[in-house]
Design a protein around this motif. Structure first.
Motif, mmCIF file in Angstrom:
data_model
loop_
_atom_site.group_PDB
_atom_site.id
_atom_site.type_symbol
_atom_site.label_atom_id
_atom_site.label_comp_id
_atom_site.label_asym_id
_atom_site.label_seq_id
_atom_site.Cartn_x
_atom_site.Cartn_y
_atom_site.Cartn_z
ATOM 1 N N GLU A 84 7.372 34.718 38.730
ATOM 2 C CA GLU A 84 6.299 35.630 38.353
ATOM 3 C C GLU A 84 6.755 37.076 38.278
ATOM 4 O O GLU A 84 6.060 37.925 37.689
ATOM 5 N N GLU A 85 7.917 37.404 38.842
ATOM 6 C CA GLU A 85 8.409 38.781 38.799
ATOM 7 C C GLU A 85 8.677 39.245 37.374
ATOM 8 O O GLU A 85 8.661 40.451 37.095
ATOM 9 N N TRP A 86 8.906 38.326 36.435
ATOM 10 C CA TRP A 86 9.137 38.730 35.051
ATOM 11 C C TRP A 86 7.938 39.481 34.493
ATOM 12 O O TRP A 86 8.083 40.368 33.639
ATOM 13 N N GLY A 87 6.749 39.176 34.983
ATOM 14 C CA GLY A 87 5.550 39.849 34.504
ATOM 15 C C GLY A 87 5.513 41.323 34.844
ATOM 16 O O GLY A 87 4.761 42.085 34.222
ATOM 17 N N ARG A 88 6.318 41.766 35.815
ATOM 18 C CA ARG A 88 6.374 43.178 36.154
ATOM 19 C C ARG A 88 7.196 43.965 35.137
ATOM 20 O O ARG A 88 7.128 45.185 35.092
ATOM 21 N N TRP A 89 7.981 43.267 34.313
ATOM 22 C CA TRP A 89 8.845 43.933 33.329
ATOM 23 C C TRP A 89 8.274 43.848 31.920
ATOM 24 O O TRP A 89 8.873 44.358 30.972
ATOM 25 N N GLY A 90 7.143 43.214 31.754
ATOM 26 C CA GLY A 90 6.514 43.088 30.449
ATOM 27 C C GLY A 90 5.647 41.852 30.423
ATOM 28 O O GLY A 90 5.805 40.928 31.239
ATOM 29 N N SER A 91 4.729 41.829 29.477
ATOM 30 C CA SER A 91 3.819 40.699 29.376
ATOM 31 C C SER A 91 4.588 39.402 29.093
ATOM 32 O O SER A 91 5.444 39.353 28.214
ATOM 33 N N THR A 92 4.255 38.360 29.836
ATOM 34 C CA THR A 92 4.872 37.049 29.614
ATOM 35 C C THR A 92 4.006 36.166 28.721
ATOM 36 O O THR A 92 4.234 34.956 28.642
ATOM 37 N N ALA A 93 3.032 36.764 28.038
ATOM 38 C CA ALA A 93 2.166 35.990 27.150
ATOM 39 C C ALA A 93 3.006 35.249 26.118
ATOM 40 O O ALA A 93 3.925 35.801 25.518
ATOM 41 N N GLY A 94 2.682 33.978 25.912
ATOM 42 C CA GLY A 94 3.388 33.156 24.934
ATOM 43 C C GLY A 94 4.575 32.401 25.468
ATOM 44 O O GLY A 94 5.087 31.491 24.801
ATOM 45 N N LEU A 95 5.051 32.764 26.653
ATOM 46 C CA LEU A 95 6.202 32.059 27.234
ATOM 47 C C LEU A 95 5.737 30.775 27.903
ATOM 48 O O LEU A 95 4.786 30.774 28.689
ATOM 49 N N SER A 96 6.408 29.687 27.612
ATOM 50 C CA SER A 96 6.114 28.415 28.258
ATOM 51 C C SER A 96 6.789 28.357 29.619
ATOM 52 O O SER A 96 7.620 29.210 29.966
ATOM 53 N N ASP B 209 17.971 61.140 27.444
ATOM 54 C CA ASP B 209 17.065 60.245 28.158
ATOM 55 C C ASP B 209 17.820 59.078 28.773
ATOM 56 O O ASP B 209 18.679 58.469 28.131
ATOM 57 N N ALA B 210 17.472 58.759 30.001
ATOM 58 C CA ALA B 210 18.017 57.581 30.666
ATOM 59 C C ALA B 210 16.969 56.478 30.654
ATOM 60 O O ALA B 210 15.765 56.747 30.722
ATOM 61 N N ALA B 211 17.416 55.243 30.569
ATOM 62 C CA ALA B 211 16.488 54.117 30.522
ATOM 63 C C ALA B 211 15.681 53.988 31.805
ATOM 64 O O ALA B 211 14.593 53.394 31.801
ATOM 65 N N LEU B 212 16.168 54.547 32.900
ATOM 66 C CA LEU B 212 15.483 54.424 34.189
ATOM 67 C C LEU B 212 14.058 54.967 34.119
ATOM 68 O O LEU B 212 13.171 54.499 34.835
ATOM 69 N N ALA B 213 13.824 55.960 33.236
ATOM 70 C CA ALA B 213 12.493 56.566 33.145
ATOM 71 C C ALA B 213 11.427 55.560 32.737
ATOM 72 O O ALA B 213 10.247 55.747 33.031
ATOM 73 N N LEU B 214 11.815 54.477 32.048
ATOM 74 C CA LEU B 214 10.852 53.480 31.596
ATOM 75 C C LEU B 214 10.936 52.181 32.387
ATOM 76 O O LEU B 214 10.287 51.207 32.017
ATOM 77 N N VAL B 215 11.715 52.164 33.456
ATOM 78 C CA VAL B 215 11.822 50.947 34.259
ATOM 79 C C VAL B 215 10.537 50.767 35.054
ATOM 80 O O VAL B 215 10.097 51.686 35.755
ATOM 81 N N PRO B 216 9.883 49.605 34.958
ATOM 82 C CA PRO B 216 8.577 49.435 35.586
ATOM 83 C C PRO B 216 8.614 49.266 37.094
ATOM 84 O O PRO B 216 7.601 49.449 37.749
ATOM 85 N N ASP B 217 9.764 48.908 37.656
ATOM 86 C CA ASP B 217 9.852 48.642 39.085
ATOM 87 C C ASP B 217 10.316 49.906 39.803
ATOM 88 O O ASP B 217 11.463 50.327 39.649
ATOM 89 N N PRO B 218 9.444 50.578 40.597
ATOM 90 C CA PRO B 218 9.851 51.824 41.260
ATOM 91 C C PRO B 218 10.988 51.649 42.242
ATOM 92 O O PRO B 218 11.688 52.605 42.561
#
Length: 505
Positions: A147-159, A117-126
């Motif tokens: 705001e682009e960080w939100g495309r890679w995972g939830s930013t909940a809790g980050l100040s 498995d390559a990590a690319l399969a789970l990369v959220p940005d096509p």
């Protein structure tokens, strides 16, 4: 006390672990936040190749980085490898090369990669996959900003300060670290393992339990007694948003704590067991990836195409169309005078929805072209995570699509499935122009999936879409195999007849 080797996800280095490592050391453990090659400097254990050009850095480079840190730890120390997101790939590679040194692997909001498995399969940005194809996996992926960080995972809790810190210290990710397959000699679960699930990112222990009970076979290993789980009520970067609770969990994991999963004897996996209705055998024809169940009737008949969920493994046997649920539905519909159709589609990962959608469209055309089928009276029936594939048909329905049915569906991708393209969101696609919907709702559904159903029903009410809701209060996800009760049998009969009524109306 354990020695923690902390391997970060994409764009980050050892600096991201500073607060967690400090708390682990205060508790008496050693802790090393690793800065992998090509990922900049600052705050962690830098590797010898850290200044090399990105084009020369691949997954094997990062595995050797982690191996080097392990080799620098005194013999006899208990090493706990922690991999966050992409970091689980080099962590597993290092554990595979130094099995005698690795006491435990911790999956921190990470996938379950296997050999090849390559990590690319789970990369959220096509666009990353497009870049890999265009550049031959050379170069690097620019770090997200704002705001682009939100495309890679939830930013909940980050100040705001946390996000600014990510922007300031993040590094581009060498593309070959994402495209090179992981190579393992043994199983990733040959040693004690802990999963830490960040619930704001979409997955919790109850969802894992659902996958173990009714999902693809590869998830059954998670019921091994050597595998434990913890939840953190935060987003995808807990080392920044919840460093104290994360450190406490890592210490508990090293002490072999964590919730264990069990598979009830009464809960067969989806590919075994029996259908909840006693369906007489019906003639079945195999046409490529599609099976047709034919009624005893003259002339072209309406048809129902059943679409399975996933992701499933490409090596899974039997394939979904041979599971009791789908052979049962196909035969049951044929017994009521319509053509039942099932298919195997290639939903092998969250990034594979476009491929699966093409398979479904091809299956529809094959079914409609059969002379025994009335091509103007078709229903599509989606189950589980296959529900995301309903979005195209809800948004722009062809005139021959008389009904869309949904069983315990996922109707918006969870945040942790960032690789799903944006078009696969039935909650946004449903509207007044959508065909009638028959939605079967399991009362004991996983909360993440239930929220998507609630959002869908609100959107349908707001837009005036027609929804026939079939409630099964005491049923679980996958109840056709798991829950053989009078309630579930009545719900299946009601849903099937509701769909057929719309085909015949």
């Amino acid at each position: 006390m354990a020695v923690f080797v902390l391997v970060s996800g994409p764009f980050t280095g050892g600096w991201v672990w500073q607060e967690v490592a400090a708390r682990l050391r205060e508790a008496g453990s050693e802790a090393y936040g690793v800065t992998l090659s090509g990922m900049g400097e600052g705050g962690g254990v830098s590797t010898a190749a850290s200044s090399g050009p990105a084009a020369d850095v691949d997954l094997e480079t990062h595995i050797e980085d982690v191996v080097g840190v392990i080799d620098g730890i005194a013999p006899g120390e208990e090493v706990v490898l922690v991999g966050h997101d992409y970091g689980i790939h080099p962590a597993l590679g290092a554990a595979d090369r130094r099995p005698e040194r690795c006491a435990r692997v911790v999956y921190l909001d990470a996938g379950m990669p296997a050999d090849g498995d390559a990590a690319l399969a789970l990369v959220p940005d096509p666009s990353v996959a497009e870049r890999a194809g265009a550049e031959g996996a050379g170069g690097s992926v620019p770090a997200p900003v704002g705001e682009e960080w939100g495309r890679w995972g939830s930013t909940a809790g980050l100040s705001a300060e946390d996000l600014a810190r990510l922007d300031r210290l993040a590094s581009p990710q060498p593309l070959r670290t994402l495209t090179q397959p992981l190579r393992l000699a043994g199983s990733p679960f040959d040693r004690p393992t802990t999963g830490v699930l960040c619930t704001a990112d979409g997955a919790g222990i109850s969802m894992v339990e659902m996958l173990v009970v009714s999902g693809p076979p590869q998830f059954r290993v998670l019921a091994d007694p050597r595998v434990g789980f913890f939840e953190l009520d935060t987003g995808h970067w807990p080392m920044l948003s919840a460093p104290g609770p994360l450190a406490e969990i890592l210490l508990l994991a090293a002490a072999d704590q964590g919730q264990r999963l069990t598979v009830p004897e009464c809960a067969p996996p989806a590919d075994t067991g029996t259908f909840l209705l006693d369906v007489p055998a019906r003639p079945r024809e195999r046409r490529g990836a599609v099976d047709l169940y034919l009624p005893e009737a003259e002339g072209p008949r309406p048809a129902v195409l059943f679409v399975h969920g996933g992701p499933v493994s490409p090596d899974q046997r039997p394939t979904p169309r041979d599971w009791p649920t789908f052979s049962g539905y196909g035969g049951h519909v044929a017994g009521l005078g319509a053509v039942g159709a099932t298919l195997d589609h290639r939903l092998y990962g969250p990034d594979a929805y476009p491929t699966a959608a093409e398979d479904v469209a091809a299956a529809v055309e094959l079914v409609r072209a059969d002379p025994r089928v009335d091509g103007d009276r078709i229903a599509l029936w989606f189950l589980s995570a296959g529900g995301l594939l309903a979005a195209d048909w809800l948004a722009t329905p062809p005139p021959w699509l008389r009904c869309v049915a949904l069983n315990y569906p996922m109707l918006a991708p969870p945040p942790s499935w960032g690789a799903v393209p944006g078009r696969f969101r039935p909650v946004d696609a449903v509207g007044a122009s959508s065909p009638p919907v028959v939605l079967t709702r399991a009362g004991l559904e996983h909360p993440v999936l239930q929220r998507t159903v609630d959002d869908f029903l609100m959107a349908a009410e707001k837009t005036g879409a027609e929804v026939d809701l079939v409630d099964v209060p005491h049923a679980r996800h996958g109840f056709e195999t798991l829950d053989h009760t009078e309630e579930t049998r009545e719900a299946v009969d009601r849903a099937v007849r509701a769909v057929l009524a719309r085909l015949r109306g």
